[in-house]
Design a protein around this motif. Structure first.
Motif, PDB file in Angstrom:
ATOM      1  N   GLU A  93       0.832  -1.196   0.000  1.00 27.84           N
ATOM      2  CA  GLU A  93       0.000   0.000   0.000  1.00 27.84           C
ATOM      3  C   GLU A  93       0.869   1.249   0.000  1.00 27.84           C
ATOM      4  OE1 GLU A  93      -3.561   1.880   2.830  1.00 27.84           O
ATOM      5  OE2 GLU A  93      -2.982  -0.237   2.966  1.00 27.84           O
ATOM      6  N   VAL A  94       0.436   2.264  -0.761  1.00 29.25           N
ATOM      7  CA  VAL A  94       1.149   3.536  -0.813  1.00 29.25           C
ATOM      8  C   VAL A  94       0.114   4.656  -0.877  1.00 29.25           C
ATOM      9  CG1 VAL A  94       1.360   3.457  -3.338  1.00 29.25           C
ATOM     10  CG2 VAL A  94       2.927   4.883  -2.007  1.00 29.25           C
ATOM     11  N   SER A  95       0.407   5.773  -0.229  1.00 30.11           N
ATOM     12  CA  SER A  95      -0.502   6.914  -0.234  1.00 30.11           C
ATOM     13  C   SER A  95       0.302   8.186  -0.446  1.00 30.11           C
ATOM     14  CB  SER A  95      -1.285   6.990   1.076  1.00 30.11           C
ATOM     15  OG  SER A  95      -0.397   7.130   2.177  1.00 30.11           O
ATOM     16  N   SER A 109       4.295   1.928   4.391  1.00 31.48           N
ATOM     17  CA  SER A 109       4.827   1.148   5.513  1.00 31.48           C
ATOM     18  C   SER A 109       5.323  -0.211   5.061  1.00 31.48           C
ATOM     19  CB  SER A 109       3.738   0.965   6.582  1.00 31.48           C
ATOM     20  OG  SER A 109       2.596   0.318   6.028  1.00 31.48           O
ATOM     21  N   GLY A 110       5.082  -0.565   3.813  1.00 28.24           N
ATOM     22  CA  GLY A 110       5.546  -1.842   3.289  1.00 28.24           C
ATOM     23  C   GLY A 110       5.094  -2.045   1.863  1.00 28.24           C
ATOM     24  N   VAL A 162      12.384  -4.075  -5.594  1.00 28.54           N
ATOM     25  CA  VAL A 162      12.627  -3.732  -4.205  1.00 28.54           C
ATOM     26  C   VAL A 162      11.604  -4.466  -3.355  1.00 28.54           C
ATOM     27  CG1 VAL A 162      11.161  -1.670  -4.299  1.00 28.54           C
ATOM     28  CG2 VAL A 162      12.961  -1.826  -2.572  1.00 28.54           C
ATOM     29  N   THR A 163      12.039  -4.935  -2.180  1.00 30.17           N
ATOM     30  CA  THR A 163      11.178  -5.641  -1.242  1.00 30.17           C
ATOM     31  C   THR A 163      11.186  -4.905   0.088  1.00 30.17           C
ATOM     32  OG1 THR A 163      11.717  -7.756  -2.290  1.00 30.17           O
ATOM     33  CG2 THR A 163      10.754  -7.853  -0.090  1.00 30.17           C
ATOM     34  N   GLY A 164       9.996  -4.782   0.680  1.00 30.40           N
ATOM     35  CA  GLY A 164       9.905  -4.146   1.990  1.00 30.40           C
ATOM     36  C   GLY A 164      10.239  -2.664   1.978  1.00 30.40           C
ATOM     37  N   LYS A 178      12.924   9.896   5.058  1.00 32.32           N
ATOM     38  CA  LYS A 178      13.693   8.653   5.068  1.00 32.32           C
ATOM     39  C   LYS A 178      12.958   7.588   4.273  1.00 32.32           C
ATOM     40  CE  LYS A 178      16.165   9.137   9.465  1.00 32.32           C
ATOM     41  NZ  LYS A 178      16.478   8.486  10.770  1.00 32.32           N
ATOM     42  N   LEU A 179      13.718   6.864   3.481  1.00 31.29           N
ATOM     43  CA  LEU A 179      13.165   5.761   2.702  1.00 31.29           C
ATOM     44  C   LEU A 179      14.153   4.604   2.742  1.00 31.29           C
ATOM     45  CD1 LEU A 179      10.709   5.071   0.835  1.00 31.29           C
ATOM     46  CD2 LEU A 179      12.208   5.599  -1.091  1.00 31.29           C
TER      47      LEU A 179
END
Length: 675
Positions: A335-337, A355-356, A368-370, A387-388
């Motif tokens: 999920e991304v917002s 968050s993931g 990319v994972t996580g 931060k990413l």
């Protein structure tokens, strides 16, 4: 012909009957009018024929107009024919029952319809019921205010509404059926309508094809308005199935309900959508606005809020938009917002939080994972540090470990705040600097400086499917840029392998994550240990030091298309019997002297003074050479000591696939191949 102009002339049919005496008319009365003007309606070339009905009850009426115009409905230059019976019922209402035929109506509307009309002067109401095949329309309006109407539509072909829609939109419907309950008001300079609707199998298109839909089903509330050169549409609907295109936003809608709310405003061909809200519970929620110019090109996209759940959000809504950003074939979960802004030139801002998230593009070449954290970027404003990080990162088949980076946006550039260390194959990739310009439509988009330390060569070979080399890799890329979908390496990359050095310079990779990337560059080999190198392949043992070059190298889809290669071992060493045979096969040559063939069977290794082999690849042909000319060929191995051995190549021009097969046979298929 009689010219007529009146604001109270509400119904031509009733007027004709009244003029004729309302039931006491003699047979064979004909009336004509050059023009009739009603509020919002104009007719010309009218003719009415009135006769007594055959049964003596009421009148038989035939009425025609060469041209009828209702501008607010988008109906112009229609031919009209009415043919039926006109009579009074037991309560004194006028009733007409007959055929209605229109010629030239949008969508071929009412070409052969039935009309039932009731005019009740005491109740000040006029009701019309029109049917054709499965379609029906019921219209009710006050006789003293014909500019206001209540309209009920059932199973109406969507194409019949193109006239009305043309007053508020430059597009048109193509397929589908419509039900609706609308209130319609004709204004001096336009019209307005509002009510409930439902449609099934709807298709529509627009000039330029950038606003379109097909097989759409929906129900909800609709408002339309047009006046003084501008138009508006307000929609609150529940959509089920079909496809929808709004500029860069393409949706493949699910079978369950998706809520859509939008408002459009158009003027002089341009279109603004100041309100856009979409809710698809298991995929996407968004709120924002859009704008398009008269050519249908996007001029503004502002998503003030979105929340996307992958993979559903990408599969249903994200493919078209991300393709405009150069991202295709995305695989994702999570999920991304955030918020996103675009204009005609491209991205203007984004703020993303997750968050993931797991992502992969280019058939898994980059993944990319996580992924967790946030990014905040603006083309014009400085943004705070974010931060990413990730649990794992993969570039081609090379796995990278967990890392977290600090990012800041300044002056339109998103850059690392400090160097980033990424674990790679028991070593490290140190990103000294990295800056990215998301708004750059062309030119330099990304620039970085990298260093590699203690990368395990064996692990790298296993990841790429190469024969397993021993040792470690270290090196640096002082500058690497991403320019116009091309990676350019400034300076050079120096690798310490096989106890020597490999220097890569002038390297570029076009479309690095496409299906056919193109790599160009130069590679120099310095003092590689031949014993270590040949031990990797089943080629045979050679000792000594190797120098060489691959100049003007060009790989297409990671396969050689052109190069100029030179390989030399000038300091002498030992070469095994097997290596001699394989070098001979590669060069299509043989042993220089007959005695040497016998000697070759006795001795297992031989001394050599020099080894040299060249190949210039152009097209599918490799022009071969060696240390120098020899009888009927070129020298590949110049012997030293006793027994003295010389290997000569005889084929100057070798088909490249043939040469590859020889090398594969010599090494039993163990050569490096980028996949």
């Amino acid at each position: 012909m009689l010219a007529v102009s009146t604001r109270t002339f509400v119904l031509v049919l009733v007027a004709c009957a009244l003029f004729a005496g309302a039931g006491r008319v003699r047979a064979g009365v004909s009336l004509g009018a050059d023009s009739v003007l009603l509020p919002g309606v104009g007719m010309s070339g009218m003719q009415a024929d009135i006769n007594s009905a055959p049964d003596g009850q009421g009148l038989q009426l035939t009425l025609s107009a060469n041209q009828a115009d209702i501008p607010a409905m988008g109906w112009r230059k229609l031919g009209v024919t009415l043919d039926g019976a006109l009579n009074r019922d037991e309560v004194g209402r006028w009733v007409f029952e007959g055929a209605l035929r229109l010629k030239g109506a949008p969508g071929g509307a009412l070409t052969n319809a039935r009309l039932h009309m009731v005019a009740d002067d005491s109740a000040n109401t006029l009701e019309l019921s029109i049917t054709q095949d499965k379609a029906s329309a019921r219209i009710a309006l006050p006789i003293d205010q014909t500019t206001h109407a209540q309209i009920t539509l059932k199973d109406l072909p969507a194409g019949w509404l193109n006239g009305l829609l043309s007053t508020v939109w430059s597009g048109h419907t193509t397929t589908g059926r419509v039900d609706a309950d609308l209130a319609l008001d004709l204004l001096d300079d336009g019209m307005q309508a509002a009510g409930q609707f439902a449609f099934d199998g709807m298709g529509f298109d627009s000039p330029g094809g950038k606003l379109a839909g097909q097989k759409l089903s929906a129900s909800g509330r609709l408002g339309l308005g047009s006046r003084a050169g501008s138009a508006s549409i307000d929609l609150d609907a529940s959509l089920r199935g079909g496809e929808l295109l709004l500029g860069p936003l393409y949706a493949s809608l699910p079978s369950h309900a998706v809520q859509l709310s939008l408002a459009t405003r158009s003027q002089k061909g341009s279109l603004a959508i100041p309100r856009l809200r979409l809710t698809d519970p298991d995929a996407l929620q968004l709120e924002g606005e859009l704008a398009f110019n008269a050519n249908g090109d996007l001029t503004q996209l502002q998503l003030d809020r979105f929340n996307a759940r992958l993979p559903a959000a990408y599969d249903r809504y994200g493919k078209g938009w991300l393709r405009t950003l150069g991202i295709d074939g995305l695989l994702g979960a999570g999920e991304v917002s955030g918020q996103v802004g675009m204009n005609a030139g491209g991205l203007t801002a984004f703020a993303l939080q997750t968050s993931g998230l797991d992502l992969a593009v280019a058939q898994g070449r980059l993944g990319v994972t996580g992924l967790h954290g946030a990014l905040d970027w603006s083309a014009t404003e400085d943004r705070p540090v974010t931060k990413l990080g990730w649990r794992a990162l993969q570039v081609y088949q090379i796995p990278n470990g967990a890392a977290e980076a600090n990012w800041r946006s300044r002056g339109g550039t998103l850059a690392l705040e400090k160097p980033l260390v990424v674990p790679v194959l028991d070593g490290q990739l140190r990103v000294q600097s990295l800056s990215f310009k998301p708004a750059a439509a062309s030119g330099e988009r990304l620039q970085t400086s990298l260093a590699l330390t203690q990368i395990d060569m064996g692990a790298l070979c296993r990841a790429l499917g190469w024969p397993e080399f021993k040792g470690t890799i270290g090196g640096a890329i002082p500058s690497m840029r991403y320019v116009d979908d091309r990676v350019e390496m400034g300076g050079g990359l120096s690798l310490n392998v096989f106890d020597g050095f490999v220097d890569i310079t002038r390297m570029t990779v076009s479309q690095p994550f496409g299906n056919a990337p193109v790599l160009t560059g130069n590679i120099a080999l310095r003092q590689l240990d031949l014993a270590l190198l040949t031990s990797v392949f089943d080629f045979g043992s050679i000792t000594g030091r190797l120098d060489g070059a691959l100049d003007d190298l060009r790989l297409v889809a990671w396969k050689p298309a052109a190069f100029k290669s030179t390989f030399t071992a000038n300091d002498g060493g030992r070469i095994s019997q097997k290596a001699v045979n394989n070098l001979t096969a590669v060069g299509g040559g043989g042993i220089a002297g007959g005695l040497q063939g016998t000697v070759l069977k006795i001795f297992k290794t031989f001394g050599y003074k020099r080894i040299g082999l060249t190949c210039v690849l152009k097209g599918d042909v490799c022009s071969m050479g060696g240390l120098g000319n020899a009888k009927d060929g070129y020298t590949i191995v110049e012997g030293s000591g006793l027994p003295r051995l010389t290997v000569v190549g005889h084929q100057r021009e070798v088909d490249w696939p043939t040469l590859v097969r020889r090398l594969q046979a010599a090494t039993e298929g163990g050569g490096p191949v980028i996949r």
